[in-house]
Design an enzyme around this catalytic site. Structure first.
Site, PDB file in Angstrom:
ATOM      1  N   LEU A   1      -6.548 -64.410  37.087  1.00 50.59           N
ATOM      2  CA  LEU A   1      -6.861 -65.530  36.196  1.00 50.59           C
ATOM      3  C   LEU A   1      -7.977 -66.368  36.825  1.00 50.59           C
ATOM      4  O   LEU A   1      -8.017 -66.556  38.042  1.00 50.59           O
ATOM      5  CB  LEU A   1      -5.634 -66.406  35.993  1.00 50.59           C
ATOM      6  CG  LEU A   1      -4.416 -65.758  35.333  1.00 50.59           C
ATOM      7  CD1 LEU A   1      -3.310 -66.791  35.164  1.00 50.59           C
ATOM      8  CD2 LEU A   1      -4.775 -65.131  33.995  1.00 50.59           C
TER       9      LEU A   1
ATOM     10  N   HIS B   1       6.180 -60.217  40.723  1.00 50.58           N
ATOM     11  CA  HIS B   1       5.506 -59.289  41.631  1.00 50.58           C
ATOM     12  C   HIS B   1       6.583 -58.396  42.254  1.00 50.58           C
ATOM     13  O   HIS B   1       7.643 -58.894  42.629  1.00 50.58           O
ATOM     14  CB  HIS B   1       4.750 -60.080  42.705  1.00 50.58           C
ATOM     15  CG  HIS B   1       4.005 -59.196  43.646  1.00 50.58           C
ATOM     16  ND1 HIS B   1       2.787 -58.621  43.320  1.00 50.58           N
ATOM     17  CD2 HIS B   1       4.318 -58.747  44.885  1.00 50.58           C
ATOM     18  CE1 HIS B   1       2.390 -57.874  44.325  1.00 50.58           C
ATOM     19  NE2 HIS B   1       3.291 -57.929  45.290  1.00 50.58           N
TER      20      HIS B   1
HETATM   21  C1  GAR Z   1       6.003 -54.744  37.291  1.00 56.10           C
HETATM   22  O1  GAR Z   1       6.629 -53.983  38.284  1.00 56.10           O
HETATM   23  C2  GAR Z   1       5.389 -56.000  37.884  1.00 56.10           C
HETATM   24  O2  GAR Z   1       6.131 -56.526  38.954  1.00 56.10           O
HETATM   25  C3  GAR Z   1       4.060 -55.490  38.364  1.00 56.10           C
HETATM   26  O3  GAR Z   1       3.623 -54.626  37.346  1.00 56.10           O
HETATM   27  C4  GAR Z   1       4.762 -54.006  36.747  1.00 56.10           C
HETATM   28  C5  GAR Z   1       4.637 -54.129  35.248  1.00 56.10           C
HETATM   29  O4  GAR Z   1       5.606 -53.366  34.591  1.00 56.10           O
HETATM   30  N1  GAR Z   1       3.139 -56.553  38.586  1.00 56.10           N
HETATM   31  C6  GAR Z   1       2.295 -56.607  39.612  1.00 56.10           C
HETATM   32  O5  GAR Z   1       2.185 -55.718  40.439  1.00 56.10           O
HETATM   33  C7  GAR Z   1       1.446 -57.878  39.687  1.00 56.10           C
HETATM   34  N2  GAR Z   1       0.846 -58.010  40.962  1.00 56.10           N
HETATM   35  P1  GAR Z   1       5.922 -53.583  33.061  1.00 56.10           P
HETATM   36  O6  GAR Z   1       4.603 -53.453  32.290  1.00 56.10           O
HETATM   37  O7  GAR Z   1       6.885 -52.463  32.714  1.00 56.10           O
HETATM   38  O8  GAR Z   1       6.537 -54.937  32.899  1.00 56.10           O
END
Ligand code: GAR
Length: 207
Positions: free
Chosen positions: A99, A115
């Site tokens: 962002l 995260h």
């Molecule tokens: C999740 O595991 C979230 O923690 C991660 O992306 C995935 C999204 O899954 N986010 C990050 O790594 C942010 N730094 P989803 O689309 O099934 O919710």
């Protein structure tokens, strides 16, 4: 999902398959997240998160970063949509874009992120794999308030997930996603009901 008195409006920003979004939608419908999900926005046209939103009857909007010269002008378009939907706070759920400072200032202390590691360990795009490869025995997801530094900011909830000797990267991913889908709705509900007080780096949760 109509607005009741005192209920806050929120948006979810997502780039991927939308597992967290689906968990949030279910929790809103079950009355476990006492806030009104007004809009889902994605920077990716084919994000399955948009499909989850449509199926739930939530407005699903794709905004293409390629239509804008830089990050800030893209973010301004997103912010315009958030204001149109009278959004009080923003939930990032697998939103894989940084962002702009402008965005973070517009929604100061009103942006939540999840995260998939116990921050401040394993920041970045490959947190589950990095923790697995590092050989740590415990990892797990973190929900935090978004600040300008990436994967930083006051921590709301963390859930420890043990890495057992027979775990594979795939089984660990599954356990972490499961934990995410449990704690993210909890954190959103606490935030929406005004139960979180931010004191410096600490978040104090009241009953
Ligand atoms: C999740 O595991 C979230 O923690 C991660 O992306 C995935 C999204 O899954 N986010 C990050 O790594 C942010 N730094 P989803 O689309 O099934 O919710």
């Amino acid at each position: 999902m109509s607005k009741e008195q005192g209920i806050l409006n929120f948006a979810v920003l997502a780039s991927g398959r939308g597992g967290n979004l689906l968990a949030i939608i279910k929790a809103v419908k079950a009355g476990k997240v006492r806030a009104d999900l007004k809009i889902v926005i994605s920077d990716k046209k084919d994000a399955f998160a948009l499909e989850h939103a449509r199926q739930a009857g939530v407005p699903a909007v794709h905004i293409n970063p390629k239509d804008f010269p830089d990050r800030e002008s893209f973010d301004r378009a997103v912010i315009d949509r958030l204001h149109e939907s009278q959004v009080d706070f923003v939930v990032l759920a697998g939103y894989m874009r940084l962002l702009s400072v402008h965005f973070i200032q517009q929604f100061h202390n009103r942006i939540l992120n999840i995260h998939p590691s116990l921050l401040p360990s394993f920041k970045g795009m490959h947190a589950i794999r990095d923790a697995f490869d590092h050989g740590v025995k415990v990892t797990g997801p973190t929900v935090h308030i978004v600040v300008e530094a990436m994967d930083d900011g006051p921590i709301i909830i963390q859930e420890p997930v043990r890495i057992e000797p027979d775990d594979t990267l795939e089984s660990l991913e599954e356990k972490i996603h499961h934990a995410e889908h449990r704690i993210y709705p909890q954190a959103i509900d606490l935030f929406a009901r005004g139960k979180l007080k931010i004191e410096g780096r600490r978040v104090i949760i009241s009953a």
